[in-house]
Design a protein around this motif. Structure first.
Motif, PDB file in Angstrom:
ATOM      1  N   PHE A 223      -9.395  -6.148   4.499  1.00  0.00           N
ATOM      2  CA  PHE A 223      -8.177  -6.194   3.676  1.00  0.00           C
ATOM      3  C   PHE A 223      -7.749  -4.784   3.260  1.00  0.00           C
ATOM      4  CE2 PHE A 223      -7.455 -10.663   1.817  1.00  0.00           C
ATOM      5  CZ  PHE A 223      -8.013 -11.293   2.911  1.00  0.00           C
ATOM      6  N   LEU A 224      -8.738  -3.961   2.865  1.00  0.00           N
ATOM      7  CA  LEU A 224      -8.409  -2.602   2.426  1.00  0.00           C
ATOM      8  C   LEU A 224      -7.805  -1.800   3.577  1.00  0.00           C
ATOM      9  CD1 LEU A 224     -11.577  -1.841   0.249  1.00  0.00           C
ATOM     10  CD2 LEU A 224      -9.216  -1.969  -0.586  1.00  0.00           C
ATOM     11  N   ALA A 225      -8.449  -1.888   4.729  1.00  0.00           N
ATOM     12  CA  ALA A 225      -7.968  -1.133   5.893  1.00  0.00           C
ATOM     13  C   ALA A 225      -6.598  -1.651   6.321  1.00  0.00           C
ATOM     14  CB  ALA A 225      -8.975  -1.250   7.039  1.00  0.00           C
ATOM     15  N   GLN A 226      -6.405  -2.963   6.182  1.00  0.00           N
ATOM     16  CA  GLN A 226      -5.126  -3.553   6.571  1.00  0.00           C
ATOM     17  C   GLN A 226      -3.984  -2.984   5.725  1.00  0.00           C
ATOM     18  OE1 GLN A 226      -3.979  -6.976   4.709  1.00  0.00           O
ATOM     19  NE2 GLN A 226      -3.433  -8.145   6.533  1.00  0.00           N
ATOM     20  N   ARG A 227      -4.261  -2.743   4.457  1.00  0.00           N
ATOM     21  CA  ARG A 227      -3.213  -2.162   3.593  1.00  0.00           C
ATOM     22  C   ARG A 227      -2.818  -0.785   4.115  1.00  0.00           C
ATOM     23  NH1 ARG A 227      -2.526  -4.288  -1.852  1.00  0.00           N
ATOM     24  NH2 ARG A 227      -1.963  -2.267  -2.699  1.00  0.00           N
ATOM     25  N   ILE A 228      -3.828  -0.006   4.537  1.00  0.00           N
ATOM     26  CA  ILE A 228      -3.516   1.351   5.018  1.00  0.00           C
ATOM     27  C   ILE A 228      -2.729   1.269   6.332  1.00  0.00           C
ATOM     28  CG2 ILE A 228      -4.470   3.606   5.633  1.00  0.00           C
ATOM     29  CD1 ILE A 228      -6.970   2.784   3.978  1.00  0.00           C
ATOM     30  N   SER A 229      -3.159   0.391   7.228  1.00  0.00           N
ATOM     31  CA  SER A 229      -2.403   0.262   8.488  1.00  0.00           C
ATOM     32  C   SER A 229      -0.995  -0.256   8.211  1.00  0.00           C
ATOM     33  CB  SER A 229      -3.134  -0.646   9.485  1.00  0.00           C
ATOM     34  OG  SER A 229      -4.137   0.094  10.139  1.00  0.00           O
ATOM     35  N   SER A 230      -0.852  -1.114   7.221  1.00  0.00           N
ATOM     36  CA  SER A 230       0.492  -1.628   6.896  1.00  0.00           C
ATOM     37  C   SER A 230       1.388  -0.482   6.441  1.00  0.00           C
ATOM     38  CB  SER A 230       0.418  -2.682   5.788  1.00  0.00           C
ATOM     39  OG  SER A 230      -0.311  -3.790   6.235  1.00  0.00           O
ATOM     40  N   VAL A 231       0.885   0.326   5.513  1.00  0.00           N
ATOM     41  CA  VAL A 231       1.740   1.409   5.001  1.00  0.00           C
ATOM     42  C   VAL A 231       1.932   2.474   6.088  1.00  0.00           C
ATOM     43  CG1 VAL A 231       0.003   2.882   3.860  1.00  0.00           C
ATOM     44  CG2 VAL A 231       2.301   2.748   2.938  1.00  0.00           C
ATOM     45  N   ASN A 232       0.930   2.680   6.926  1.00  0.00           N
ATOM     46  CA  ASN A 232       1.090   3.658   8.007  1.00  0.00           C
ATOM     47  C   ASN A 232       2.125   3.182   9.033  1.00  0.00           C
ATOM     48  OD1 ASN A 232      -0.570   5.577   6.946  1.00  0.00           O
ATOM     49  ND2 ASN A 232      -2.362   5.023   8.141  1.00  0.00           N
ATOM     50  N   SER A 233       2.164   1.872   9.281  1.00  0.00           N
ATOM     51  CA  SER A 233       3.175   1.378  10.224  1.00  0.00           C
ATOM     52  C   SER A 233       4.568   1.598   9.623  1.00  0.00           C
ATOM     53  CB  SER A 233       2.936  -0.102  10.546  1.00  0.00           C
ATOM     54  OG  SER A 233       3.262  -0.906   9.429  1.00  0.00           O
ATOM     55  N   ILE A 234       4.683   1.403   8.314  1.00  0.00           N
ATOM     56  CA  ILE A 234       5.975   1.619   7.651  1.00  0.00           C
ATOM     57  C   ILE A 234       6.337   3.108   7.652  1.00  0.00           C
ATOM     58  CG2 ILE A 234       7.166   1.441   5.386  1.00  0.00           C
ATOM     59  CD1 ILE A 234       6.909  -1.238   6.864  1.00  0.00           C
ATOM     60  N   SER A 235       5.303   3.975   7.637  1.00  0.00           N
ATOM     61  CA  SER A 235       5.584   5.423   7.634  1.00  0.00           C
ATOM     62  C   SER A 235       6.336   5.834   8.904  1.00  0.00           C
ATOM     63  CB  SER A 235       4.299   6.238   7.460  1.00  0.00           C
ATOM     64  OG  SER A 235       3.541   6.262   8.647  1.00  0.00           O
ATOM     65  N   ALA A 236       5.994   5.182  10.024  1.00  0.00           N
ATOM     66  CA  ALA A 236       6.684   5.513  11.283  1.00  0.00           C
ATOM     67  C   ALA A 236       8.156   5.125  11.175  1.00  0.00           C
ATOM     68  CB  ALA A 236       6.008   4.791  12.449  1.00  0.00           C
ATOM     69  N   LEU A 237       8.398   3.972  10.556  1.00  0.00           N
ATOM     70  CA  LEU A 237       9.775   3.506  10.404  1.00  0.00           C
ATOM     71  C   LEU A 237      10.534   4.394   9.411  1.00  0.00           C
ATOM     72  CD1 LEU A 237      11.712   1.318  11.341  1.00  0.00           C
ATOM     73  CD2 LEU A 237      10.853  -0.162   9.525  1.00  0.00           C
ATOM     74  N   CYS A 238       9.837   4.874   8.390  1.00  0.00           N
ATOM     75  CA  CYS A 238      10.475   5.786   7.430  1.00  0.00           C
ATOM     76  C   CYS A 238      10.983   7.028   8.161  1.00  0.00           C
ATOM     77  CB  CYS A 238       9.475   6.225   6.358  1.00  0.00           C
ATOM     78  SG  CYS A 238       9.124   4.968   5.141  1.00  0.00           S
ATOM     79  N   GLU A 239      10.136   7.584   9.030  1.00  0.00           N
ATOM     80  CA  GLU A 239      10.536   8.801   9.743  1.00  0.00           C
ATOM     81  C   GLU A 239      11.746   8.533  10.642  1.00  0.00           C
ATOM     82  OE1 GLU A 239       6.985  10.360  11.675  1.00  0.00           O
ATOM     83  OE2 GLU A 239       5.895  10.059   9.799  1.00  0.00           O
ATOM     84  N   ALA A 240      11.796   7.321  11.200  1.00  0.00           N
ATOM     85  CA  ALA A 240      12.907   7.000  12.102  1.00  0.00           C
ATOM     86  C   ALA A 240      14.209   6.741  11.348  1.00  0.00           C
ATOM     87  CB  ALA A 240      12.537   5.778  12.954  1.00  0.00           C
ATOM     88  N   THR A 241      14.104   6.366  10.059  1.00  0.00           N
ATOM     89  CA  THR A 241      15.310   5.932   9.345  1.00  0.00           C
ATOM     90  C   THR A 241      15.740   6.849   8.206  1.00  0.00           C
ATOM     91  OG1 THR A 241      13.924   4.612   7.865  1.00  0.00           O
ATOM     92  CG2 THR A 241      14.860   3.469   9.771  1.00  0.00           C
ATOM     93  N   GLY A 242      14.864   7.773   7.798  1.00  0.00           N
ATOM     94  CA  GLY A 242      15.223   8.637   6.664  1.00  0.00           C
ATOM     95  C   GLY A 242      14.707   8.112   5.335  1.00  0.00           C
ATOM     96  N   ALA A 243      13.988   6.981   5.348  1.00  0.00           N
ATOM     97  CA  ALA A 243      13.358   6.511   4.100  1.00  0.00           C
ATOM     98  C   ALA A 243      12.141   7.396   3.821  1.00  0.00           C
ATOM     99  CB  ALA A 243      12.936   5.057   4.250  1.00  0.00           C
ATOM    100  N   ASN A 244      11.662   7.336   2.566  1.00  0.00           N
ATOM    101  CA  ASN A 244      10.528   8.170   2.172  1.00  0.00           C
ATOM    102  C   ASN A 244       9.364   7.236   1.827  1.00  0.00           C
ATOM    103  OD1 ASN A 244       8.634   9.571   0.604  1.00  0.00           O
ATOM    104  ND2 ASN A 244      10.179  11.015  -0.124  1.00  0.00           N
ATOM    105  N   VAL A 245       8.246   7.375   2.564  1.00  0.00           N
ATOM    106  CA  VAL A 245       7.158   6.397   2.425  1.00  0.00           C
ATOM    107  C   VAL A 245       6.553   6.395   1.025  1.00  0.00           C
ATOM    108  CG1 VAL A 245       5.176   7.789   3.203  1.00  0.00           C
ATOM    109  CG2 VAL A 245       5.255   5.350   3.702  1.00  0.00           C
ATOM    110  N   THR A 246       6.576   7.538   0.352  1.00  0.00           N
ATOM    111  CA  THR A 246       6.009   7.581  -1.009  1.00  0.00           C
ATOM    112  C   THR A 246       6.852   6.717  -1.932  1.00  0.00           C
ATOM    113  OG1 THR A 246       5.293   9.820  -0.525  1.00  0.00           O
ATOM    114  CG2 THR A 246       5.216   9.162  -2.820  1.00  0.00           C
ATOM    115  N   GLN A 247       8.177   6.793  -1.763  1.00  0.00           N
ATOM    116  CA  GLN A 247       9.056   5.975  -2.595  1.00  0.00           C
ATOM    117  C   GLN A 247       8.912   4.497  -2.243  1.00  0.00           C
ATOM    118  OE1 GLN A 247      12.877   7.812  -1.800  1.00  0.00           O
ATOM    119  NE2 GLN A 247      12.499   9.478  -3.242  1.00  0.00           N
ATOM    120  N   VAL A 248       8.766   4.222  -0.958  1.00  0.00           N
ATOM    121  CA  VAL A 248       8.611   2.817  -0.537  1.00  0.00           C
ATOM    122  C   VAL A 248       7.294   2.250  -1.085  1.00  0.00           C
ATOM    123  CG1 VAL A 248       8.373   1.267   1.458  1.00  0.00           C
ATOM    124  CG2 VAL A 248      10.016   3.152   1.541  1.00  0.00           C
ATOM    125  N   SER A 249       6.193   3.009  -0.941  1.00  0.00           N
ATOM    126  CA  SER A 249       4.888   2.542  -1.443  1.00  0.00           C
ATOM    127  C   SER A 249       4.949   2.277  -2.935  1.00  0.00           C
ATOM    128  CB  SER A 249       3.805   3.602  -1.260  1.00  0.00           C
ATOM    129  OG  SER A 249       3.557   3.804   0.054  1.00  0.00           O
TER     130      SER A 249
END
Ligand code: NAD
Ligand code: UDX
Length: 484
Positions: A223-249
């Motif tokens: 579960f813990l690792a899954q949270r990190i992979s979840s936020v890391n997957s979103i980080s890729a989308l942030c870079e593609a769209t201009g969102a900021n992963v820190t703000q999203v998290s």
């Protein structure tokens, strides 16, 4: 006086037993190991592992009710409670290689306990093991020593490295699994509960059946690792769209059902537990005919591998698609701050990726020894990686020693470097004099922050081209080819 013996004086056995000895002065604790150098270090001024607060605890109890010894059999024979905290790595060859837990060390410890025991004992699984290991251990113990009563308990450890002492002093919970259906099982559970009750509030000591305890440990890490992979997957989308992963998290974590912890995007998770335990979970699911469940958890590892690869690709593509002959300063090599442990650190994969593109690496880490880094970068992960035809390009000892230099501070590492790559979130990397560093680098000067530790705006003002995981891209990077 109750006597405890712990087999395995590693990252778990050492700190856990030191805290038990500190909190339970009436209990004598012996920590034993087959490694002579490890025990020598536990008995010296320089302990074998770096862990904040550990020195203090050990100094207070060592020689009083805490002993470190290579006399494994003698101490096991004398103990009432035997913890087994040996390593359970992923198998690297044979049946289940690359997934299943290697229980060689566990089994040999169990056989030894059976051989030397002359009085009844509670045997505690402290190592993380596959579900149903207790059943196998029970068989080994009872079939090899018929006259003695053994009670098996599962008491998985939830400490995290870098905060081990704080975690042990104030655990979220202590989990004890045992044979609740028998009187002997209940008595054993109570005996171990009484040990922890010296300092852990009763309501945080959870008692379950054996299989729930064994599985809870694997599930918690998954579960813990899954949270990190979840936020890391979103980080890729942030870079593609201009969102900021820190703000999203932050926004996502404010939902009390989700919570704020373990949502920091990174270059990938490392450490000796997450990958190993998820692979183990995957293997158990496959063995139990649950391929859909196995595939679900496999994705957590796949995203982690993708994140490390994405980081390397981003770095290389940003630097005109080649780092051949370029000097890259690597800041941080351990898998997280406040530990010198490099097991499964993302730095290994990132450095190997850069070496395969012929970069020159200058590495600085405040706690990791040079020999450890050189060994990590030269060794194959699995036996088959070193076979001819393997897709993995393993740098040879010679190429590593020619292309890697280890230095003693961040300024030395970054001098004349074309790029800086931050791979561990050591506090000192936040407060470096980046202006001074910039002035000592050829231009364009790059920073690739794999841990989101630097102030991106400030560094861009100085003149750096900055890439930070999941943050809006530097205009310079936007023009570079997209990375997979
Ligand atoms: P480690 O490699 O640091 O220590 C294991 C020790 O056991 C080694 O010193 C080894 O020499 C010793 N050993 C192996 N076989 C032995 C034997 N037959 N007799 C005596 N000594 C023997 O491993 P670790 O990080 O302490 O992990 C131990 C277990 O705890 C693993 O199952 C791991 O998954 C689990 N765990 C680890 C952590 C962590 O943060 N490291 C956290 C929770 C659980
Ligand atoms: C983990 C579990 O947390 C612990 O309960 C278990 O007993 C052993 O495994 P550990 O591996 O020591 O502990 O450290 P942890 O703090 O969990 O970090 C693991 C990895 O995840 C590190 O590489 C860390 O940098 C990374 N991480 C953690 C992230 O990338 N983002 C986060 O938000 C948190």
């Amino acid at each position: 006086m109750v006597k405890i013996c712990c087999i395995g004086a590693g990252y778990v056995g050492g700190p856990t037993m030191a805290v038990i000895a500190l909190k339970c002065p009436s209990i004598e604790v012996a920590v034993v190991d087959i490694s002579v150098s490890r025990i020598r270090a536990w008995n010296s001024e320089k302990l074998p592992i770096y862990e904040p607060g550990l020195d203090d605890v050990v100094k207070k109890c060592r020689g009083k009710n805490l002993f470190f010894s290579n006399e494994v059999e003698k101490n096991v024979a004398q103990a009432d409670i035997v913890f087994v905290s040996v390593n359970t790595p992923t198998k690297t060859s044979g049946l289940g290689a690359g997934k299943a837990a290697d229980l060689t060390y566990w089994e040999s410890a169990a056989r030894m306990i059976a051989d030397v025991s002359k009085s009844s004992k509670i045997v505690v699984e402290k190592s993380t093991v596959p579900v149903k290991t207790a059943e196998a251990i029970e068989k080994i113990l009872t079939h090899n020593n018929k006259g003695i009563e053994f009670q098996i308990l599962s008491n998985p450890e939830f400490l995290a490295e870098g905060t081990a002492i704080a975690d042990l002093f104030d655990p979220d919970r202590v989990l004890i699994g045992g044979r609740e259906e028998t009187q002997g099982g209940l008595k054993a559970i109570k005996t171990l509960k009484d040990v922890y009750a010296h300092w852990v509030p009763q309501e945080r000591i959870i008692c379950t059946n054996l299989w729930s305890a064994e599985l809870s440990k694997l599930a918690a890490n998954a579960f813990l690792a899954q949270r990190i992979s979840s936020v890391n997957s979103i980080s890729a989308l942030c870079e593609a769209t201009g969102a900021n992963v820190t703000q999203v998290s932050y926004s996502v974590g404010k939902d009390s059902r989700i919570g704020p912890k373990f949502l920091s995007a990174s270059v990938g998770f490392g450490g000796s537990c997450f990958q190993k335990d998820i692979l183990n979970l995957v293997y158990i699911c496959e063995c139990n005919g649950l391929p859909e469940v196995a595939n679900y958890w496999k994705q957590v590892i796949k995203i982690n591998d993708y994140q490390k690869k994405r980081f390397v690709n981003r770095l290389v593509s940003s630097m005109f698609n080649t780092v051949s002959g370029k000097k890259i300063a690597i800041l941080g090599f351990s898998f997280k701050k406040d530990t010198g442990d490099t097991r499964e650190t993302p730095a290994i994969d990132v450095c190997k990726g850069l070496l395969s593109d012929r970069a020159h690496l200058i590495i600085y880490d405040p706690q990791v020894a040079e020999a450890q880094m050189m060994m990590d970068l030269s060794l194959p992960k699995f036996d088959w990686d070193s076979q001819p035809g393997s897709p993995m390009q393993i740098p040879t000892d010679e190429s590593v020693s020619q292309s890697v230099k280890v230095v003693h501070n961040a300024y030395e590492a970054t001098k004349d470097a074309h790029a800086i790559c931050i791979l561990t979130e050591w506090d000192e990397f936040k407060n470096l004099d980046y202006k001074k560093i910039y002035d000592n680098m050829p231009k364009p000067a790059y920073v690739f922050d794999g841990r989101n530790v630097v102030d991106v705006g400030k560094l861009r003002q100085i003149g750096f081209i900055v890439y930070a995981i999941g943050k809006p891209l530097d205009p310079w990077l936007k023009d570079m080819p997209a990375v997979a």
